[in-house]
Design an enzyme around this catalytic site. Structure first.
Site, PDB file in Angstrom:
ATOM      1  N   GLU A 200     -20.143  39.305  92.427  1.00 46.08           N
ATOM      2  CA  GLU A 200     -20.919  39.491  91.197  1.00 46.08           C
ATOM      3  C   GLU A 200     -20.870  38.284  90.254  1.00 46.08           C
ATOM      4  OE1 GLU A 200     -19.606  43.202  89.541  1.00 46.08           O
ATOM      5  OE2 GLU A 200     -20.188  44.346  91.319  1.00 46.08           O
ATOM      6  N   GLU A 314     -22.201  48.461  99.524  1.00 43.42           N
ATOM      7  CA  GLU A 314     -21.715  49.513  98.619  1.00 43.42           C
ATOM      8  C   GLU A 314     -22.800  50.570  98.433  1.00 43.42           C
ATOM      9  OE1 GLU A 314     -20.061  47.879  95.000  1.00 43.42           O
ATOM     10  OE2 GLU A 314     -19.231  46.137  96.040  1.00 43.42           O
TER      11      GLU A 314
END
Length: 405
Positions: A200, A314
């Site tokens: 991220e 995810e």
């Protein structure tokens, strides 16, 4: 009309559920059986509080497990001289005993990383700050004059508030990160098949004209070079491990080559140019009923064009509410309409048809959690199994998608 639609939807969802439960066990494939030879199917869990039913489900349904929290820097390396390997070791031992692979998550991140990595001095104890005259005592680390009605601080503001004293120099921060990576990856060399090296890094809201990296944490103390260095250190520690960059919403804007996807392409091209030993990119896949599926497919194609493998790392598809993968997500209405579960099954099926179409590029599809109540999207019913581990209509839809060519 609405009442008739609701009744029809309820009948349909019940029929789908019965078709899943009613099939002979021998004919109903598990997830890993359905996609065997195409890509790995995974789940996320630390394996610390599962009952027998959950453990049995993990063994039956999945090829690979990603630790949800226990390998993040905060959990694994809370202070400079302390490592907590107990939970990670136990998880890995259980997986190997039961024939499951493990994916490491994550070596570098702006979140769930202890502040000692970034501080010039790391005191072992913190003295209680003396209150000003007329002010009540404060607990160590408390924010002064806290106003509950004040605007929520930004992520970089929250990070800065946690730093005590001066920032560490670039050299010191890099030395600490190198030691962390080589210690962790080296410990599990040959036992963990791959790692999310950095997680991220791209900020939200950019127009795609730059990499748009975050402006705090590693990116403030070190700068953009930290990513390539981290990949090189991980490769030195385990030359056979697959090494991924992992992020959320990086598929958004792929069709028009704008936004976060365009930024991710710039970042990945730079890493490749700098010689980072990157093998793949993880699209997290925190999606919802109206996710742009064309962007998902185009993103997979664009990353493959760089010579990278792709994983959906995810995965969850909320049955209600917004879902961006970021903070402050709307959890939706707990009274979820029955037709939402039908739409959820349709979305899951279309997604897996895309994954099957690109199975030569896709290495792994990992669900982020084990059931609707064992999920960070609890309340949005985002996974394939309900809280009792009963398969939902989305489960049958995913199995059906495995037949796509």
């Amino acid at each position: 009309m609405m009442k008739k639609f609701f009744i029809a939807g309820f009948i349909l969802i019940e029929a789908l559920a019965v078709s899943v439960h009613g099939q002979d066990n021998a004919s109903l494939k598990t997830l890993k059986q359905a996609f065997h030879g195409k890509f790995l199917i995974g789940c996320a869990d630390d394996l610390t509080s599962n009952n027998d039913a959950y453990q049995a489900s993990i063994k039956a349904q999945y090829d690979i497990v990603t630790p949800e929290n226990c390998m993040k820097p905060q959990s694994l390396h809370p202070s400079e001289d302390v490592y907590n390997f107990k939970t990670a070791d136990a998880m890995l031992d259980w997986c190997q005993k039961n024939g499951l692979k493990v994916w490491g998550h994550t070596l570098g991140w702006h979140s769930q990383t202890p502040n000692w990595f970034f501080q010039a001095v790391n005191p072992k104890t913190e003295e209680t700050q003396q209150p000003q005259q007329g002010q009540p005592p404060r607990r160590p680390g408390a924010r002064p004059n806290f106003d509950p009605n004040a605007p929520r601080p930004t992520m970089d503001e929250m990070w800065a508030r946690g730093i005590k004293g001066d920032l560490a120099s670039k050299e010191v921060a890099l030395e600490r990160l190198e030691k962390h990576i080589k210690t962790v990856v080296g410990r599990y060399k040959g036992r963990i098949i791959g790692w999310d090296v950095f997680n991220e890094s791209i900020a939200d809201g950019g127009d795609g004209s730059t990499e748009n990296l975050r402006n705090f944490s590693w990116y403030k103390v070190v700068g953009p070079e930290v990513l390539a260095k981290a990949f090189k250190w991980a490769h030195e520690a385990d030359p056979k491990a697959k090494l991924y960059y992992n992020d959320y919403n990086i598929e958004q804007g792929a069709v028009q080559n704008k936004g976060k996807h365009a930024s991710s392409m710039l970042l990945l091209k730079r890493l490749i140019k700098e010689g980072a030993p990157i093998t793949g990119v993880g699209i997290q896949g925190h999606w919802h009923l109206d996710t742009n599926l064309a962007d998902v497919e185009k993103a997979i194609e664009n990353y493959a064009s760089l010579g990278l493998k792709v994983s959906i790392t995810e995965l969850d598809v909320t049955a209600t509410g917004e879902n961006s993968g970021a903070f402050s997500v709307n959890q939706g209405d707990r009274k979820i309409p029955v037709e939402n579960y039908i739409k959820q099954a349709e979305v899951y099926k279309k997604l897996f048809e895309i994954f099957m179409k690109h199975s030569k590029v896709i290495e792994r599809v990992t669900f982020w959690g084990l059931s609707d109540t064992r999920s960070w999207r609890r309340g949005q019913d985002a996974l394939l199994f309900d809280g009792e581990l009963n398969p939902k209509p989305a489960y049958k839809a995913v199995i059906e998608a495995s037949k796509a060519k």
